[in-house]
Design a protein around this motif. Sequence first.
Motif, mmCIF file in Angstrom:
data_model
loop_
_atom_site.group_PDB
_atom_site.id
_atom_site.type_symbol
_atom_site.label_atom_id
_atom_site.label_comp_id
_atom_site.label_asym_id
_atom_site.label_seq_id
_atom_site.Cartn_x
_atom_site.Cartn_y
_atom_site.Cartn_z
ATOM 1 N N ARG A 149 0.813 -1.216 0.000
ATOM 2 C CA ARG A 149 0.000 0.000 0.000
ATOM 3 C C ARG A 149 0.851 1.273 0.000
ATOM 4 N NH1 ARG A 149 -5.380 -0.041 1.697
ATOM 5 N NH2 ARG A 149 -6.283 -2.121 1.855
ATOM 6 N N ARG A 150 2.112 1.146 0.269
ATOM 7 C CA ARG A 150 2.965 2.322 0.321
ATOM 8 C C ARG A 150 3.432 2.710 -1.072
ATOM 9 N NH1 ARG A 150 6.918 0.842 5.466
ATOM 10 N NH2 ARG A 150 5.322 1.045 7.079
ATOM 11 N N PRO A 151 3.716 3.985 -1.276
ATOM 12 C CA PRO A 151 4.256 4.396 -2.582
ATOM 13 C C PRO A 151 5.624 3.797 -2.828
ATOM 14 C CG PRO A 151 4.391 6.194 -0.999
ATOM 15 C CD PRO A 151 3.588 5.121 -0.340
ATOM 16 N N ARG A 152 6.042 3.774 -4.076
ATOM 17 C CA ARG A 152 7.355 3.237 -4.425
ATOM 18 C C ARG A 152 8.446 4.061 -3.750
ATOM 19 N NH1 ARG A 152 7.416 -0.299 -8.621
ATOM 20 N NH2 ARG A 152 9.577 0.197 -9.109
ATOM 21 N N VAL A 165 11.216 1.761 5.828
ATOM 22 C CA VAL A 165 12.218 0.699 5.796
ATOM 23 C C VAL A 165 12.064 -0.109 4.515
ATOM 24 C CG1 VAL A 165 13.077 -1.359 6.950
ATOM 25 C CG2 VAL A 165 12.290 0.577 8.298
ATOM 26 N N LEU A 166 13.161 -0.247 3.784
ATOM 27 C CA LEU A 166 13.168 -1.019 2.542
ATOM 28 C C LEU A 166 13.512 -2.481 2.784
ATOM 29 C CD1 LEU A 166 15.057 1.560 0.295
ATOM 30 C CD2 LEU A 166 12.588 1.291 0.595
ATOM 31 N N ARG A 169 22.025 -6.548 -3.440
ATOM 32 C CA ARG A 169 21.242 -7.328 -4.404
ATOM 33 C C ARG A 169 19.824 -7.586 -3.913
ATOM 34 N NH1 ARG A 169 26.240 -11.453 -5.908
ATOM 35 N NH2 ARG A 169 27.232 -10.068 -7.446
ATOM 36 N N ARG A 170 19.684 -7.849 -2.617
ATOM 37 C CA ARG A 170 18.342 -7.997 -2.034
ATOM 38 C C ARG A 170 17.527 -6.722 -2.210
ATOM 39 N NH1 ARG A 170 17.053 -11.516 2.574
ATOM 40 N NH2 ARG A 170 16.073 -9.657 3.472
ATOM 41 N N LEU A 171 18.157 -5.581 -1.971
ATOM 42 C CA LEU A 171 17.452 -4.313 -2.098
ATOM 43 C C LEU A 171 16.960 -4.085 -3.524
ATOM 44 C CD1 LEU A 171 19.670 -1.946 0.075
ATOM 45 C CD2 LEU A 171 17.289 -2.527 0.480
ATOM 46 N N ALA A 220 13.000 -3.878 -4.343
ATOM 47 C CA ALA A 220 12.492 -2.576 -4.783
ATOM 48 C C ALA A 220 12.090 -2.588 -6.246
ATOM 49 C CB ALA A 220 13.539 -1.495 -4.533
ATOM 50 N N GLY A 221 12.711 -3.444 -7.041
ATOM 51 C CA GLY A 221 12.398 -3.485 -8.468
ATOM 52 C C GLY A 221 12.939 -2.318 -9.248
#
Length: 218
Positions: A48-51, A82-83, A101-103, A107-108
Amino acid sequence: MWLYFRFPLSFREAEELMLERGLIVSYETVRRWCVKSGQAYANCLRRRRPRPGGKWHLDEVFTKINRVQKYVWRAVDANGNVLDILVQNRPDKPVARRFFRRLLKRAGQAPRVIVTDKLKSYGAAHREVMPSVEHRSHKGLNNRAENSHQPTRQRERAMKGFRSPGGAQRFLPAFTRISPHFRPHRHLMTAHRHRLEMLIRFAIWNHITAATSLPPAA
């Protein structure tokens, strides 16, 4: 059980609050609920949060689990959301590379700039994983990431420490997404605005947890 994520309470304090509502819980009840539902609810809130914005702040802080020092890696965007969180044994280059790499995967998208402290592992991993992204390495610029550790420290003290690295890794990502949902920036709101905001947030939470479909308590 949202009380467990919302407030930095000890279990006994949370148990007393639940008892006032006619609910009897145990340590095992809370543990099973967190394992089964906590991360699923957190993922719904995250969608639900913005990108995330173009500036990411990364930081690491140590914690002791069973008297062994571990490191909690954390990334937040410019708004403090928090990402990702990663609990690891060392603050070295392989861990930093894995965290980057996880981030990117979660995040895409790649950020415009990342801000870190002067830990050399960040620079080495940055050159391998995202060399085209601007990297600002300065301790004074990274206060947003450092301040985001405060709720985790409060929860850690209330729980009297984490029991295992795996337990910390399962708990922290859910906690850092659910807890801010019930903690709007109160100091920036009037009392009337704060009440309206909390009504909205509880309605979202009830929708996510399907609480509105449950029968009323006797």
